[in-house]
Design an enzyme around this catalytic site. Sequence first.
Site: not given
Ligand code: BGC
Length: 921
Positions: A704
């Site tokens: 993530d």
């Molecule tokens: C989230 C993800 C997301 C990523 C990119 C993170 O804060 O948990 O689900 O895909 O950001 O935006």
Amino acid sequence: MNSYKLDLEKYAALARQAVAEGCVLLENEGQALPLRDGERVAVFGRMAFHYYKSGLGSGGLVNTRYVVGILDALKACEGVHLDEKLMGIYEDWIMENPYDEGQGWGRVPWCQKEMGVTEEMLDCARRDDVSLVVIGRTAGEDQDNNAKAGSYCLTEMEEDMIRRVCEVSERTVVVLNVGNIIDMSWVEKYHPQAVLYAWQGGQEGGNGVADVLTGKVCACGKLTDTIAADIKDYPSTENFGDPFKNYYKEDIYVGYRYFETFAKDKVLYPFGYGLSYTTFETRAEILKNTGDEITVSVTVSNTGEVRGKEVVQVYVKVPQGKLGNPARKLIGFAKTKELAPGEQEEVCIVIQKYDMASYDDSGVTGHKSCYVLEEGCYEVFVGSDVRSAVSVGCYEEEFRVIEELEEAYAPVEKFQRMKAVLLPDGTYQAVTEEVPVRTVDPQERRANEMPETLDYTGDKGYKLVDVLDKKVSMEEFIAQISEEDLIAIFRGEGMCSPKVTAGTAAAFGGVTDGLTALGIPVGCCSDGPSGIRMDCGTKAFSLPNGTSFGCTFNVELVGALYEMTGKELRLNKIDSLLGPGMNIHRNPLNGRNFEYISEDPILTGRICAAQVKAMAKSGIGSTIKHFCGNNQEVGRSTSDSVISERALREIYLKGFEIAVKEGGARSVMTTYGSVNGLWTAGSYDLCTTILRKEWGFDGIVMTDWWAKSNYEGHQAEALVKAPMVAAQNDIYMVVSDAKANPENDDVEEMLHAGKITLGELQRNAANILGFLLKSPSVLLLTDRICKEELEAMNTKEEDDVDAGSLVSIESDSVTQKIVIDGALLHPAKGKADVIAVTNEFMGDFTMKFTLKSDLSELAQLPVSVFLDNIHKMTVSVQGTNGKWVEESRILNMGFGHNHYIKFYYGADNLEIKEIVLTPNR
Ligand code: BGC
């Protein structure tokens, strides 16, 4: 028309149908719904005037072309006469009490202030045929629900509105525009005739809801969660929400697995429940029973007056055995076609016995680390919810091992978990037992399974496409990549990298000159899951939320819709959607439940597998997330979820397993947090033992965004990234420059210290390249996309970002600097400022922003910069905890002395002190 162009009408029609099929009708006394033709409808509730299309955070940031709310849709229905007077009263009040946008990422109100109901308004309810009360709720990333009024519970104002409207109306219909289930204790108190969960349906949401309200679509959605009387009734509640440690003491008894076993009387609406406008009769039998599977045949007849679809749900009650088991497990489901009155359909559901098996994590059956069927009677139930499903037969099974596995990712500390014991009167008692702890060291396992290191050959002239064309092997290709580039390919770049589609989340693969020289394309991924997020303002289709998809129980429909999403991604030159989200609804307070599907892993897995398969038709390798145990937002990067291996395998990993094995998922995103003492991105057992060795996954694993990892026994740290490499978490997301190692990660250091090997980096690179070889980016790079499709890909819609007032600034006659005072800028989500600049110098400028936001580092605050209406870059800023920081980018104003610079803001809670453009001479 170019046949590669997206058929937006078809897209909208499918989304509308999905929204309608996802609506769950919980009450419908005296056939209060559907609305009859020509009826007068009084609409109450300010949220009727502001539809929540999705929840908050990365999963909801789609710039849509339009959003149809419930009221908009009803206005367009010919046979519905809305009470204009009441609408006028609300409109006037809303002018004075505007929608509160909140303060940006993680700080948006869960609900909006409601208008007090006056006698004048109630007079409308008295004279109209039906009153419709709309209640709205939102929550999301970095913002869990709370168990208070205004979030999980209704506010006093809302209750008062429902109570008083119910008192005077002939028929009251309450529509819930919410991300996930909310407290429902008010239904018993005020007795509205109808209650409909409408969820958050994306841009076509209102249309789908109106179709159900008017009976155009016969209500057919079913709950994907158990609704209990009180939030305290959920066994996870007492171990939910700690920012540092959460013991999953309820173990496998999540949702209906708990309630149907131990607490039936606490349930207001059972899992799988939902009413229809027609009636069905169901006959079912176990048609076949072989060693590995059973086939259940179900004949559904529409015995009512209108056309409708029914969901058939198959549950099993397995013997309690030595392990203890829930009273019911969903093992299969299907949705009928739309049946005319009197029509019937036979559906055959083939169920793998693997899906009934229990995982022995203690060895109590004599078969540790195996999926087993314990000896005894297996009783099969069929019905349209877990509670009313009836027994359709049972059969005996000898004790059997269904699959032998290895212990993996087990807890390292002891705790007491829940276990079922069957009492002589046929009821179950919840007892506790000590959870088995880890006996196998994952680092030893890794050491025994080290990949070979290929000898570095240097550039032999092979391009990646030669692997595709089978001219060279992947090994021969990889052997050409230098150590420096093997390290760099581990780092994804973003957000909003100029190397890929503007405004997207990340670029990966060919992120250095050395890598692109080898013909490695730059892959692109974008959020997800509710549509394509492009922070520069590019429009995309906004989809219904995950819960709504689950409630359709319709894998074909969800698949058909995601075929459109796959095409849309491809047309936008994106290789992977960061979605579907598939964490289990462990507790109703999780803010991201809206993105996820259900409390049940089989339903979650099957719906997501349909999405993944559908997008794969366009070569898109969707990224299933968050792997695993991302079941709360509070402390999502600090908290350790302590979960038994059995609960992991049977509940929290099962959906992912289905998405990989049945859906063919090619990309996985690990979480921010930790499970059993190891941050997921650095867990060898998770990313290698379970995912790859057991499930046969051969795609990529990414972190993530800005996730951390740890060395066992230590806290996670930003620079600790070597464990990710070792675990086979192939890509760290994200840095601004992969080669420069801006986060000062420890990969090179640990490589030289012998803690990770070049072979591991090569193996991970092979995963990334294998993914790219199946993706659109390799075809684009090698001109293998046909002319018509390329034309469709390169056709852009007109930019329709709102511009604020225009101000002109001239560069300083001596320094040639252009200084934009922050007072001229109005950063707020969805707003833009356009500044006219006159520059004497022509060429590259360093554009330095001085900015701050009092949000935390995980908040994403994109500012897109357009020069003469052409998108140049998106400066993706993170929260600064209130500190002023500087961000610099290069902006080229190579020709002409007059330009318009536009700043478009993708988020709230950003302050800009000034922007200074200095010529780079
Ligand atoms: C989230 C993800 C997301 C990523 C990119 C993170 O804060 O948990 O689900 O895909 O950001 O935006």
